[in-house]
Write a protein that holds these residues in place. Sequence first.
Motif, PDB file in Angstrom:
ATOM      1  N   MET A 169      10.488 -32.654-127.067  1.00  0.00           N
ATOM      2  CA  MET A 169      10.608 -31.534-127.043  1.00  0.00           C
ATOM      3  C   MET A 169       9.179 -31.357-127.180  1.00  0.00           C
ATOM      4  N   ASN A 170       8.186 -30.378-126.774  1.00  0.00           N
ATOM      5  CA  ASN A 170       7.334 -29.877-126.676  1.00  0.00           C
ATOM      6  C   ASN A 170       6.539 -28.457-127.496  1.00  0.00           C
ATOM      7  N   ILE A 171       6.998 -28.842-128.927  1.00  0.00           N
ATOM      8  CA  ILE A 171       7.296 -27.844-130.159  1.00  0.00           C
ATOM      9  C   ILE A 171       5.547 -26.769-129.624  1.00  0.00           C
ATOM     10  N   ALA A 172       4.642 -26.963-129.536  1.00  0.00           N
ATOM     11  CA  ALA A 172       3.336 -26.274-129.280  1.00  0.00           C
ATOM     12  C   ALA A 172       3.861 -24.210-127.841  1.00  0.00           C
ATOM     13  N   LYS A 173       4.409 -25.999-126.927  1.00  0.00           N
ATOM     14  CA  LYS A 173       4.713 -25.429-125.815  1.00  0.00           C
ATOM     15  C   LYS A 173       5.952 -24.360-126.007  1.00  0.00           C
ATOM     16  N   GLU A 174       7.126 -24.574-126.565  1.00  0.00           N
ATOM     17  CA  GLU A 174       8.150 -23.650-127.642  1.00  0.00           C
ATOM     18  C   GLU A 174       7.511 -22.728-127.853  1.00  0.00           C
ATOM     19  N   ARG A 175       6.579 -22.876-129.175  1.00  0.00           N
ATOM     20  CA  ARG A 175       6.426 -21.594-129.671  1.00  0.00           C
ATOM     21  C   ARG A 175       5.594 -20.938-128.640  1.00  0.00           C
ATOM     22  N   LYS A 176       4.626 -21.312-127.740  1.00  0.00           N
ATOM     23  CA  LYS A 176       3.735 -20.506-127.156  1.00  0.00           C
ATOM     24  C   LYS A 176       5.320 -18.914-126.079  1.00  0.00           C
ATOM     25  N   ASP A 218       6.846 -18.691-139.715  1.00  0.00           N
ATOM     26  CA  ASP A 218       6.759 -18.995-141.191  1.00  0.00           C
ATOM     27  C   ASP A 218       7.874 -20.091-140.356  1.00  0.00           C
ATOM     28  N   THR A 219       8.350 -20.428-139.765  1.00  0.00           N
ATOM     29  CA  THR A 219       9.724 -21.642-139.336  1.00  0.00           C
ATOM     30  C   THR A 219       8.856 -22.682-138.695  1.00  0.00           C
ATOM     31  N   ALA A 220       7.620 -22.016-137.500  1.00  0.00           N
ATOM     32  CA  ALA A 220       7.375 -23.848-136.123  1.00  0.00           C
ATOM     33  C   ALA A 220       6.663 -24.131-137.095  1.00  0.00           C
ATOM     34  N   PRO A 221       5.870 -24.437-138.301  1.00  0.00           N
ATOM     35  CA  PRO A 221       5.622 -25.474-139.108  1.00  0.00           C
ATOM     36  C   PRO A 221       6.598 -26.167-139.211  1.00  0.00           C
ATOM     37  N   LEU A 222       7.341 -26.005-139.935  1.00  0.00           N
ATOM     38  CA  LEU A 222       8.411 -27.020-139.496  1.00  0.00           C
ATOM     39  C   LEU A 222       9.423 -27.636-139.147  1.00  0.00           C
ATOM     40  N   VAL A 223       9.349 -27.808-137.677  1.00  0.00           N
ATOM     41  CA  VAL A 223      10.258 -28.225-136.677  1.00  0.00           C
ATOM     42  C   VAL A 223       9.667 -29.258-136.542  1.00  0.00           C
ATOM     43  N   LYS A 224       8.718 -29.815-136.454  1.00  0.00           N
ATOM     44  CA  LYS A 224       7.601 -31.200-136.156  1.00  0.00           C
ATOM     45  C   LYS A 224       8.735 -32.412-137.310  1.00  0.00           C
ATOM     46  N   LYS A 261      14.924 -29.121-134.025  1.00  0.00           N
ATOM     47  CA  LYS A 261      14.143 -28.650-132.802  1.00  0.00           C
ATOM     48  C   LYS A 261      14.954 -27.860-131.745  1.00  0.00           C
ATOM     49  N   GLN A 262      16.213 -27.944-131.960  1.00  0.00           N
ATOM     50  CA  GLN A 262      17.501 -27.163-130.677  1.00  0.00           C
ATOM     51  C   GLN A 262      17.314 -26.058-131.230  1.00  0.00           C
ATOM     52  N   TRP A 263      17.363 -25.968-132.970  1.00  0.00           N
ATOM     53  CA  TRP A 263      16.851 -24.061-133.070  1.00  0.00           C
ATOM     54  C   TRP A 263      16.095 -23.670-132.240  1.00  0.00           C
ATOM     55  N   PHE A 264      14.999 -24.552-132.320  1.00  0.00           N
ATOM     56  CA  PHE A 264      13.719 -23.600-132.201  1.00  0.00           C
ATOM     57  C   PHE A 264      13.661 -23.569-130.264  1.00  0.00           C
ATOM     58  N   LYS A 265      14.601 -24.615-129.994  1.00  0.00           N
ATOM     59  CA  LYS A 265      14.236 -24.166-127.969  1.00  0.00           C
ATOM     60  C   LYS A 265      15.377 -22.901-127.851  1.00  0.00           C
ATOM     61  N   PHE A 266      16.550 -23.035-128.985  1.00  0.00           N
ATOM     62  CA  PHE A 266      17.303 -22.802-128.652  1.00  0.00           C
ATOM     63  C   PHE A 266      16.912 -20.394-128.396  1.00  0.00           C
ATOM     64  N   ILE A 267      16.155 -20.659-129.273  1.00  0.00           N
ATOM     65  CA  ILE A 267      15.317 -19.228-129.571  1.00  0.00           C
ATOM     66  C   ILE A 267      14.650 -19.149-128.641  1.00  0.00           C
TER      67      ILE A 267
END
Length: 173
Positions: free
Chosen positions: A1-8, A124-130, A149-155
């Motif tokens: 999963m690309n965290i930066a892409k999900e965040r964007k 606040d939470t995005a930096p914790l995912v990695k 990571k899955q919660w971040f993607k679910f959001i």
Amino acid sequence: MNIAKERKAIDAALDDYRAQLDTIPDERFTETPPDGGWSYAEVYSHILQATLGSSIALERCAHNTCPPTTKGLTPLGQLMMFMGRFPPVRVKVPEAVAAKIPAAKLSKEDAKNLIIKCRKRIDDTAPLVKQSSSISRYKHARLGMLNAKQWFKFIRIHLKHHLKQLKRIAKKF
């Protein structure tokens, strides 16, 4: 999963929710569509409250404060994480979730404030995912045990899904 892409994508979805608020007539915002279903206000209430709740679950996973479990995703959870979206069928909010976070007819001002809160929680939470552990998981009512990571993607998936619902409501009017 690309965290930066999900965040964007999460940021873009929140931008869309904010922009759409300005296009919805005030008198229509809390009005139930002619053939029933949720009003715009109820969709905003649901999605923004769910985003806040999901960010709390994500944070619990990232801080490893979840009860230990060997359970994982349900078949639906596996499908959604693989596809990166909801399946192409209409699904009602699980009763347990609806009871915990009922969709309310909030005001546009409340919606704007909740969007700001959601942005802050994501900040606040995005930096914790990695650095989060994949074995620290918290239960989702339908998808099973999700890690940070899955919660971040679910959001992201959930935010995008309800943007489509706003378009359906617009067509009903």
